[in-house]
Scaffold this active site. Structure first.
Site, PDB file in Angstrom:
ATOM      1  CG  ASP A   1      -3.639 -12.015  32.205  1.00 25.63           C
ATOM      2  OD1 ASP A   1      -3.174 -11.865  33.342  1.00 25.63           O
ATOM      3  OD2 ASP A   1      -3.170 -12.659  30.854  1.00 25.63           O
TER       4      ASP A   1
ATOM      5  CE1 TYR B   1       1.067 -14.731  27.099  1.00 29.27           C
ATOM      6  CE2 TYR B   1      -0.511 -12.307  27.277  1.00 29.27           C
ATOM      7  CZ  TYR B   1      -0.329 -14.081  28.140  1.00 29.27           C
ATOM      8  OH  TYR B   1      -0.595 -14.616  28.818  1.00 29.27           O
TER       9      TYR B   1
ATOM     10  CE  LYS C   1       0.230 -13.864  32.630  1.00 29.54           C
ATOM     11  NZ  LYS C   1      -0.528 -12.940  31.657  1.00 29.54           N
TER      12      LYS C   1
ATOM     13  CG  HIS D   1       4.349 -16.302  31.470  1.00 33.57           C
ATOM     14  ND1 HIS D   1       4.384 -15.618  30.566  1.00 33.57           N
ATOM     15  CD2 HIS D   1       3.417 -17.304  31.252  1.00 33.57           C
ATOM     16  CE1 HIS D   1       3.272 -15.390  29.667  1.00 33.57           C
ATOM     17  NE2 HIS D   1       2.500 -16.549  30.684  1.00 33.57           N
TER      18      HIS D   1
HETATM   19  N1  LIG Z   1      -0.306 -17.194  32.152  1.00 31.16           N
HETATM   20  C1  LIG Z   1       0.047 -18.373  31.269  1.00 31.16           C
HETATM   21  O1  LIG Z   1       0.688 -19.145  30.836  1.00 31.16           O
HETATM   22  C2  LIG Z   1      -1.316 -18.881  30.380  1.00 31.16           C
HETATM   23  C3  LIG Z   1      -1.738 -19.140  28.930  1.00 31.16           C
HETATM   24  C4  LIG Z   1      -2.708 -19.298  28.035  1.00 31.16           C
HETATM   25  C5  LIG Z   1      -3.512 -17.590  28.703  1.00 31.16           C
HETATM   26  N2  LIG Z   1      -3.159 -17.349  29.339  1.00 31.16           N
HETATM   27  C6  LIG Z   1      -4.183 -15.453  29.835  1.00 31.16           C
HETATM   28  O2  LIG Z   1      -5.639 -15.634  29.408  1.00 31.16           O
HETATM   29  C7  LIG Z   1      -6.452 -15.106  29.002  1.00 31.16           C
HETATM   30  C8  LIG Z   1      -7.046 -16.383  27.864  1.00 31.16           C
HETATM   31  O3  LIG Z   1      -7.286 -17.905  27.856  1.00 31.16           O
HETATM   32  P1  LIG Z   1      -6.829 -17.927  26.271  1.00 31.16           P
HETATM   33  O4  LIG Z   1      -6.908 -16.251  24.974  1.00 31.16           O
HETATM   34  O5  LIG Z   1      -5.441 -18.652  25.708  1.00 31.16           O
HETATM   35  O6  LIG Z   1      -8.453 -18.900  26.109  1.00 31.16           O
HETATM   36  P2  LIG Z   1      -9.983 -18.159  26.206  1.00 31.16           P
HETATM   37  O7  LIG Z   1     -10.194 -17.106  26.803  1.00 31.16           O
HETATM   38  O8  LIG Z   1     -10.737 -19.329  27.326  1.00 31.16           O
HETATM   39  O9  LIG Z   1     -10.281 -18.624  24.479  1.00 31.16           O
HETATM   40  C9  LIG Z   1      -9.956 -17.026  23.338  1.00 31.16           C
HETATM   41  C10 LIG Z   1     -10.471 -17.968  22.115  1.00 31.16           C
HETATM   42  O10 LIG Z   1     -12.221 -18.547  22.642  1.00 31.16           O
HETATM   43  C11 LIG Z   1     -13.248 -17.262  21.641  1.00 31.16           C
HETATM   44  N3  LIG Z   1     -13.818 -16.532  22.903  1.00 31.16           N
HETATM   45  C12 LIG Z   1     -13.930 -15.886  23.722  1.00 31.16           C
HETATM   46  N4  LIG Z   1     -15.142 -15.474  24.270  1.00 31.16           N
HETATM   47  C13 LIG Z   1     -15.822 -16.278  23.954  1.00 31.16           C
HETATM   48  C14 LIG Z   1     -17.314 -16.540  23.544  1.00 31.16           C
HETATM   49  N5  LIG Z   1     -18.178 -15.707  24.658  1.00 31.16           N
HETATM   50  N6  LIG Z   1     -17.746 -17.104  22.779  1.00 31.16           N
HETATM   51  C15 LIG Z   1     -17.295 -17.630  21.771  1.00 31.16           C
HETATM   52  N7  LIG Z   1     -15.509 -18.058  21.691  1.00 31.16           N
HETATM   53  C16 LIG Z   1     -14.835 -16.695  22.023  1.00 31.16           C
HETATM   54  C17 LIG Z   1     -11.673 -16.647  21.614  1.00 31.16           C
HETATM   55  O11 LIG Z   1     -11.854 -15.903  19.951  1.00 31.16           O
HETATM   56  P3  LIG Z   1     -12.345 -14.480  19.227  1.00 31.16           P
HETATM   57  O12 LIG Z   1     -11.019 -13.626  19.671  1.00 31.16           O
HETATM   58  O13 LIG Z   1     -12.458 -14.462  18.238  1.00 31.16           O
HETATM   59  O14 LIG Z   1     -13.589 -14.241  19.512  1.00 31.16           O
HETATM   60  C18 LIG Z   1     -10.312 -17.189  21.877  1.00 31.16           C
HETATM   61  O15 LIG Z   1     -10.375 -17.965  19.859  1.00 31.16           O
HETATM   62  C19 LIG Z   1      -4.855 -14.876  28.084  1.00 31.16           C
HETATM   63  O16 LIG Z   1      -5.294 -14.262  26.724  1.00 31.16           O
HETATM   64  C20 LIG Z   1      -4.519 -15.077  28.798  1.00 31.16           C
HETATM   65  O17 LIG Z   1      -3.659 -13.465  28.908  1.00 31.16           O
HETATM   66  C21 LIG Z   1      -2.601 -17.124  30.320  1.00 31.16           C
END
Ligand SMILES: NC(=O)c1ccc[n+]([C@@H]2O[C@H](COP(=O)([O-])OP(=O)(O)OC[C@H]3O[C@@H](n4cnc5c(N)ncnc54)[C@H](OP(=O)(O)O)[C@@H]3O)[C@@H](O)[C@H]2O)c1
Length: 325
Positions: free
Chosen positions: A61, A66, A91, A122
């Site tokens: 994704d 980004y 997106k 997006h």
């Molecule tokens: N459509 C939209 O508007 C939108 C908005 C936000 C995000 N997104 C997409 O969704 C994806 C995921 O969302 P997100 O990055 O915001 O949040 P997330 O995946 O819930 O959280 C990522 C954070 O959690 C940590 N993490 C990941 N796996 C872990 C585990 N097993 N144990 C402990 N900590 C962990 C990571 O740190 P480390 O890297 O240090 O492990 C990072 O700081 C994004 O990368 C993006 O592609 C889309």
């Protein structure tokens, strides 16, 4: 990390389940998110995506906003995997709402691929060249943008199209005008912001939901109810959160640069109905119902990215945000 746990993770097979979309294509249940917390290309993106593909991820994704599509494309090429094995989502940015076709061409060029599996709007908000956000009734509306996105499916450059950050309110505006029902709505979803009503609405209309921030940004690791379930299964809280996400019918796209956590996040377990209920109801506990992306913050003054919560269709009751009505 104790050795028994590390051994367990190494032995667990990567999850290979897929969800069928409303157009016959299928999306892998677990993907890797490429929002790295800051805009920009870089070797760390290349390395994360290469590691993910090596471990068994087949769903990536990313987004034009980004600004890391070149790195994602490099990782895909260096993986040597056949293109058709990988589900790529990117997106459309707000500033490109009036030129979806040119924007997709630019993303394809950066990714170095002929098509994407999924192209998402997006956010519903369009922006002017200056960055100023256009109000819902201004031009283009998200309905205008959707009509342009529909043409991208005919061109073969996007296998599926969908939306992101759409509430029930805005889906109700869009759907009567949609020749193609969005295949996916990508929304923030985790037990603190489960969006039960929005998920049910999407399911009723054949729209698959992808959960972003599915490990709640790693911030729920010490919640007692979750720790108890994780311990009973011999896994981590993140694995419990992701297992819940997939079991309730959403695909999940956690981001992590840590190779051990990458492996962990695609190794899911089966939760019991009682476990599922604990997660389903966690947001009802005092202080638990909130966005992990900061959207409930008073500092935002009742709006996100230029639209009020009302325009976005976000109900702010229950002491936090309910982005579902
Ligand atoms: N459509 C939209 O508007 C939108 C908005 C936000 C995000 N997104 C997409 O969704 C994806 C995921 O969302 P997100 O990055 O915001 O949040 P997330 O995946 O819930 O959280 C990522 C954070 O959690 C940590 N993490 C990941 N796996 C872990 C585990 N097993 N144990 C402990 N900590 C962990 C990571 O740190 P480390 O890297 O240090 O492990 C990072 O700081 C994004 O990368 C993006 O592609 C889309």
């Amino acid at each position: 990390m104790d050795t028994a746990y590390t051994d367990l993770i190494q032995r667990m097979a990567p999850d290979t389940r897929r969800f069928l979309l409303n157009n016959g294509h299928a999306v892998p249940a677990v993907g890797v998110g490429c929002w790295m917390g800051r805009v920009g290309e870089g070797e760390h993106v290349v390395q994360m995506v290469k590691n993910a593909l090596e471990i068994g991820y087949r769903h990536i994704d990313t987004a034009a906003m980004y600004d890391d599509e070149v790195s994602v494309g490099q990782a895909i090429r260096e993986s040597k995997l056949p293109r058709e094995e990988i589900f790529i989502t990117t997106k459309l940015a707000g500033k490109d709402h009036r030129r979806a076709s040119a924007a997709l061409d630019r993303s394809l060029q950066k990714l170095g691929v002929e098509y994407v599996d999924l192209y998402l709007m997006h956010w519903p908000q369009a922006e002017r060249e200056s960055g100023e956000v256009i109000p819902p009734e201004g031009s283009p509306t998200f309905v205008d943008t959707w009509k342009d996105m529909e043409k991208l499916v005919e061109s073969g450059k996007a296998r599926s199209i969908g939306v992101s950050n759409f509430s029930i309110k805005n889906l109700k505006v869009l759907l009567p005008h949609a020749r193609i029902v969005p295949a996916v709505n990508q929304i923030e979803a985790h037990p603190c912001l489960p969006g039960h009503a929005l998920l049910a609405f999407c399911k009723a209309h054949g729209i698959h939901v992808t959960a972003y921030a599915p490990v709640a940004k790693g911030k729920l690791g010490e919640v007692e109810d979750l720790v108890a379930i994780a311990q009973s299964k011999g896994v981590t809280v993140a694995q419990v959160l992701l297992s819940w996400g997939v079991q309730r019918g959403t695909s999940v796209i956690p981001k992590t640069e840590n190779p051990q956590r990458l492996k962990e996040n695609i190794s899911l377990v089966e939760l019991s109905p009682d476990d599922m209920e604990v997660l389903d109801k966690l947001h009802e506990k005092s202080g638990m119902h909130h966005s992990m992306c900061g959207f409930h913050s008073p500092a935002l003054g009742g709006s996100a990215f230029g639209w009020t919560y009302e325009q976005l269709g976000w109900d702010m009751t229950l002491g936090g945000i309910v982005k579902s009505s």
